[in-house]
Design an enzyme around this catalytic site. Structure first.
Site, PDB file in Angstrom:
ATOM      1  N   ASP A  67       0.812  -1.228   0.000  1.00  0.00           N
ATOM      2  CA  ASP A  67       0.000   0.000   0.000  1.00  0.00           C
ATOM      3  C   ASP A  67       0.839   1.268   0.000  1.00  0.00           C
ATOM      4  OD1 ASP A  67      -2.218  -1.650   0.084  1.00  0.00           O
ATOM      5  OD2 ASP A  67      -2.313  -1.615   2.268  1.00  0.00           O
ATOM      6  N   HIS A 107      -4.874  -1.530  -5.680  1.00  0.00           N
ATOM      7  CA  HIS A 107      -4.040  -0.443  -6.199  1.00  0.00           C
ATOM      8  C   HIS A 107      -4.948   0.732  -6.578  1.00  0.00           C
ATOM      9  CE1 HIS A 107      -0.464  -3.303  -7.261  1.00  0.00           C
ATOM     10  NE2 HIS A 107      -0.821  -3.344  -5.994  1.00  0.00           N
TER      11      HIS A 107
HETATM   12  P1  GDP Z   1      -0.804   0.392  -3.577  1.00  0.00           P
HETATM   13  O1  GDP Z   1      -1.450  -0.857  -3.140  1.00  0.00           O
HETATM   14  O2  GDP Z   1       0.682   0.392  -3.339  1.00  0.00           O
HETATM   15  O3  GDP Z   1      -1.131   0.779  -4.992  1.00  0.00           O
HETATM   16  O4  GDP Z   1      -1.386   1.555  -2.638  1.00  0.00           O
HETATM   17  P2  GDP Z   1      -2.926   1.713  -2.151  1.00  0.00           P
HETATM   18  O5  GDP Z   1      -3.732   2.220  -3.263  1.00  0.00           O
HETATM   19  O6  GDP Z   1      -3.390   0.478  -1.465  1.00  0.00           O
HETATM   20  O7  GDP Z   1      -2.767   2.768  -0.993  1.00  0.00           O
HETATM   21  C1  GDP Z   1      -2.314   4.052  -1.211  1.00  0.00           C
HETATM   22  C2  GDP Z   1      -3.418   5.031  -0.729  1.00  0.00           C
HETATM   23  O8  GDP Z   1      -2.848   6.319  -0.538  1.00  0.00           O
HETATM   24  C3  GDP Z   1      -4.508   5.232  -1.746  1.00  0.00           C
HETATM   25  O9  GDP Z   1      -5.706   5.526  -1.065  1.00  0.00           O
HETATM   26  C4  GDP Z   1      -4.033   6.442  -2.545  1.00  0.00           C
HETATM   27  O10 GDP Z   1      -5.083   7.174  -3.167  1.00  0.00           O
HETATM   28  C5  GDP Z   1      -3.408   7.257  -1.448  1.00  0.00           C
HETATM   29  N1  GDP Z   1      -2.266   8.074  -1.881  1.00  0.00           N
HETATM   30  C6  GDP Z   1      -1.234   7.694  -2.693  1.00  0.00           C
HETATM   31  N2  GDP Z   1      -0.324   8.682  -2.769  1.00  0.00           N
HETATM   32  C7  GDP Z   1      -0.791   9.691  -1.984  1.00  0.00           C
HETATM   33  C8  GDP Z   1      -0.256  10.956  -1.619  1.00  0.00           C
HETATM   34  O11 GDP Z   1       0.814  11.367  -2.031  1.00  0.00           O
HETATM   35  N3  GDP Z   1      -0.997  11.701  -0.740  1.00  0.00           N
HETATM   36  C9  GDP Z   1      -2.186  11.283  -0.243  1.00  0.00           C
HETATM   37  N4  GDP Z   1      -2.827  12.072   0.629  1.00  0.00           N
HETATM   38  N5  GDP Z   1      -2.719  10.089  -0.571  1.00  0.00           N
HETATM   39  C10 GDP Z   1      -2.022   9.308  -1.422  1.00  0.00           C
HETATM   40  P1  IMO Z   2      -1.059  -4.142  -2.358  1.00  0.00           P
HETATM   41  O1  IMO Z   2      -0.594  -4.694  -3.676  1.00  0.00           O
HETATM   42  C1  IMO Z   2      -1.258  -4.610   1.954  1.00  0.00           C
HETATM   43  C2  IMO Z   2      -1.168  -8.738   3.449  1.00  0.00           C
HETATM   44  C3  IMO Z   2      -2.345  -9.297   4.224  1.00  0.00           C
HETATM   45  C4  IMO Z   2      -1.638 -10.286   5.130  1.00  0.00           C
HETATM   46  C5  IMO Z   2      -0.542 -10.852   4.229  1.00  0.00           C
HETATM   47  C6  IMO Z   2      -0.920 -12.159   3.541  1.00  0.00           C
HETATM   48  O2  IMO Z   2      -2.321  -3.368  -2.432  1.00  0.00           O
HETATM   49  O3  IMO Z   2       0.064  -3.441  -1.664  1.00  0.00           O
HETATM   50  P2  IMO Z   2      -2.545 -12.761   1.527  1.00  0.00           P
HETATM   51  O4  IMO Z   2      -3.988 -12.447   1.307  1.00  0.00           O
HETATM   52  O5  IMO Z   2      -1.641 -12.187   0.477  1.00  0.00           O
HETATM   53  O6  IMO Z   2      -2.290 -14.212   1.767  1.00  0.00           O
HETATM   54  O7  IMO Z   2      -2.186 -12.027   2.919  1.00  0.00           O
HETATM   55  O8  IMO Z   2      -0.304  -9.854   3.252  1.00  0.00           O
HETATM   56  N1  IMO Z   2      -1.494  -8.189   2.110  1.00  0.00           N
HETATM   57  C7  IMO Z   2      -1.470  -6.884   1.807  1.00  0.00           C
HETATM   58  N2  IMO Z   2      -1.243  -5.801   2.583  1.00  0.00           N
HETATM   59  N3  IMO Z   2      -1.415  -4.466   0.624  1.00  0.00           N
HETATM   60  C8  IMO Z   2      -1.579  -5.542  -0.177  1.00  0.00           C
HETATM   61  O9  IMO Z   2      -1.519  -5.460  -1.514  1.00  0.00           O
HETATM   62  C9  IMO Z   2      -1.675  -6.823   0.414  1.00  0.00           C
HETATM   63  N4  IMO Z   2      -1.827  -8.079  -0.066  1.00  0.00           N
HETATM   64  C10 IMO Z   2      -1.712  -8.895   0.975  1.00  0.00           C
HETATM   65  O10 IMO Z   2      -2.993  -8.280   4.947  1.00  0.00           O
HETATM   66  O11 IMO Z   2      -0.990  -9.599   6.168  1.00  0.00           O
HETATM   67 MG    MG Z   3      -2.926  -1.507  -1.836  1.00  0.00          MG
END
Ligand code: GDP
Ligand code: IMO
Ligand code: MG
Length: 433
Positions: A13, A48
């Site tokens: 994330d 994502h």
């Molecule tokens: P990923 O799984 O690595 O693609 O990341 P996620 O989408 O799960 O989590 C990132 C969260 O942070 C999302 O809700 C994005 O919209 C938010 N986000 C990403 N970059 C920024 C930033 O620079 N500032 C703020 N405030 N939010 C951000």
């Molecule tokens: P992105 O791509 C954050 C975490 C789960 C758990 C561990 C194993 O959005 O960064 P799984 O379901 O993969 O067997 O769970 O990994 N987990 C994530 N945490 N972002 C993710 O994906 C995750 N995908 C799995 O919470 O701790």
């Molecule tokens: Mg994510």
């Protein structure tokens, strides 16, 4: 060879999806076009988030380059694919007018079937107090079946009648387990019907991806590799067993996408300006106080896939160095800098103290991380709104110093910082930063 891996440097994330969307829209190499984006591991455990002119999207399987046609988007061989969620995701993207003509699914990727999800839940229940906190998307059971050679692959949907016996055998075996654990056995005929329905929708997208990637390499096209999750949840290098069942590391990008060993020439580490994690397992800098609560609240730290509150804490530079050792970052992008705007003091973990009192500067086996106490250095915050900044010079000095300190501690140049969710909130970092 212009292959650029975009990988999570922490516990997931970090903002990988929006970085891929940004690079695809603006050019991955010297502003040039990105020909292909390949998701190389994981499944619909990914969430994502991408925010652009079309709206806000949470992608689980479709690569985050999908918003920039004619970029080709490939769900790679190293992925596990739940056809049901993929179709839902495709429908939601079509609904906003996006073309899916450039979406390709590797015939070699493994299928996550309904019983994999069920088994994920049952396994977690059996673990009881030691549950991993998985996303319950069936990721572990699918990769287990792949390794145990029970699995069905996406290409098998195209000839489901021919693999019927294999599927029947597989389901008979899994049903014994499911029933022993008190679950609902799978109905083979119903599953076969579902497979036929999935085939009707997905068949035009299912391909042998190797000729595609090989041709792109030959033509010197730019390919982005989109990682899922982050280093600290890597199956081999994360805090086992609190890991996922695949390898988010850039080097697995080669296997998962089907590229030769020397193909990658840039590795972009995506770093959140603090840390978050969902699920169980050690997180040395986790804050259980009002600061952690403030990070969660300001950063809206709730899982993009499961909605679970994310655990929050200060940036861990020891973990980042570890991520660099394993990935060989050529550059970093720091996201969510704006979330730190209101903190008078900001801490960075620069070492760990062991129970014996000994201080260490580098990562031990992450499985032992629940025994360490973080050693912090403290920085003055900037206490002003950075969300409107659109150039490096717009950022307050204290924010720039914080970024420079991360660069120094990891030993990798920070090429972009981000101060908001939108594409335009990603700021290139000036030379000499
Ligand atoms: P990923 O799984 O690595 O693609 O990341 P996620 O989408 O799960 O989590 C990132 C969260 O942070 C999302 O809700 C994005 O919209 C938010 N986000 C990403 N970059 C920024 C930033 O620079 N500032 C703020 N405030 N939010 C951000
Ligand atoms: P992105 O791509 C954050 C975490 C789960 C758990 C561990 C194993 O959005 O960064 P799984 O379901 O993969 O067997 O769970 O990994 N987990 C994530 N945490 N972002 C993710 O994906 C995750 N995908 C799995 O919470 O701790
Ligand atoms: Mg994510």
């Amino acid at each position: 060879m212009p292959v650029i891996a975009v990988v999570g440097a922490q516990w997931g994330d970090e903002g990988k999806g929006r970085v891929v969307d940004y690079l695809t829209a603006t050019g991955g190499r010297d502003g040039g076009p990105v020909d292909m984006v390949i998701r190389y591991q994981g499944g619909d455990n990914a969430g994502h988030t991408v925010v652009n002119a079309l709206g806000e999207f949470r992608l689980h399987l479709v690569p985050s380059g999908i918003f920039s046609p004619p970029t080709r988007c490939v769900i790679g061989t190293g992925c596990v694919v739940n056809p049901e969620t993929l179709i839902e995701e495709m429908d939601s993207l079509s609904a906003v007018g996006l073309s899916l003509d450039n979406l390709y699914i590797s015939s070699r990727a493994h299928l996550t079937l309904p019983h994999h999800r069920q088994l994920d839940g049952l396994e977690e229940r059996i673990r009881g107090g030691k549950a991993l906190g998985t996303t319950q998307k069936g990721i572990g059971p699918t990769y287990s079946d792949k390794a145990a050679r029970w699995g069905l692959r996406v290409g098998d949907l195209l000839r489901i009648e021919q693999v019927r016996d294999r599927l029947a055998n597989h389901i008979a075996c899994k049903n014994q387990l499911i029933q022993a654990w008190g679950g609902d056995p799978v109905d083979l005929e119903a599953l076969l019907e579902q497979c036929v329905r999935w085939r009707q929708r997905l068949a035009p997208h299912i391909v042998d991806t190797l000729p595609l990637t090989h041709a792109a390499l030959q033509a010197d096209h730019t390919i982005l590799l989109e990682g899922q999750l982050g280093v600290m949840r890597d199956l081999d290098w994360g805090a086992y067993p609190y890991v996922t069942s695949s390898n988010p590391l850039a080097s697995y990008g080669l296997v998962g996408a089907g590229l030769p060993a020397r193909a990658i020439d840039r590795v972009i580490g995506v770093v959140k300006a603090y840390v978050t994690a969902v699920g169980a397992g050690p997180l040395p800098t986790e804050l259980h106080d009002e600061v952690g609560e403030a990070l969660r609240c300001i950063g809206q730290e709730y899982g993009a896939t499961t909605g679970r509150p994310r655990r929050c804490g200060w940036l861990d530079a020891v973990a980042l160095e570890y991520a660099h050792w394993l990935n060989g970052f050529t550059e970093l992008v720091i996201t969510k800098l704006d979330v730190l705007d209101r903190f008078a003091e900001i801490k960075i973990c620069v070492g760990y103290r062991l129970p014996s009192g000994e201080e260490i500067a580098h990562m031990p086996d992450p499985a032992t991380l629940d025994e360490v106490t973080p050693i912090y250095e403290t920085w003055l915050g900037w206490c002003c709104d950075t969300s409107g900044a659109r150039s490096w010079e717009d950022l307050p000095l204290a924010a720039r110093r914080y970024v420079q300190r991360i660069q120094e501690l990891v030993g990798v140049p920070v090429r972009w910082v981000s101060v908001g969710k939108e594409r335009e909130a990603i700021i290139p970092v000036g030379v000499g930063a």
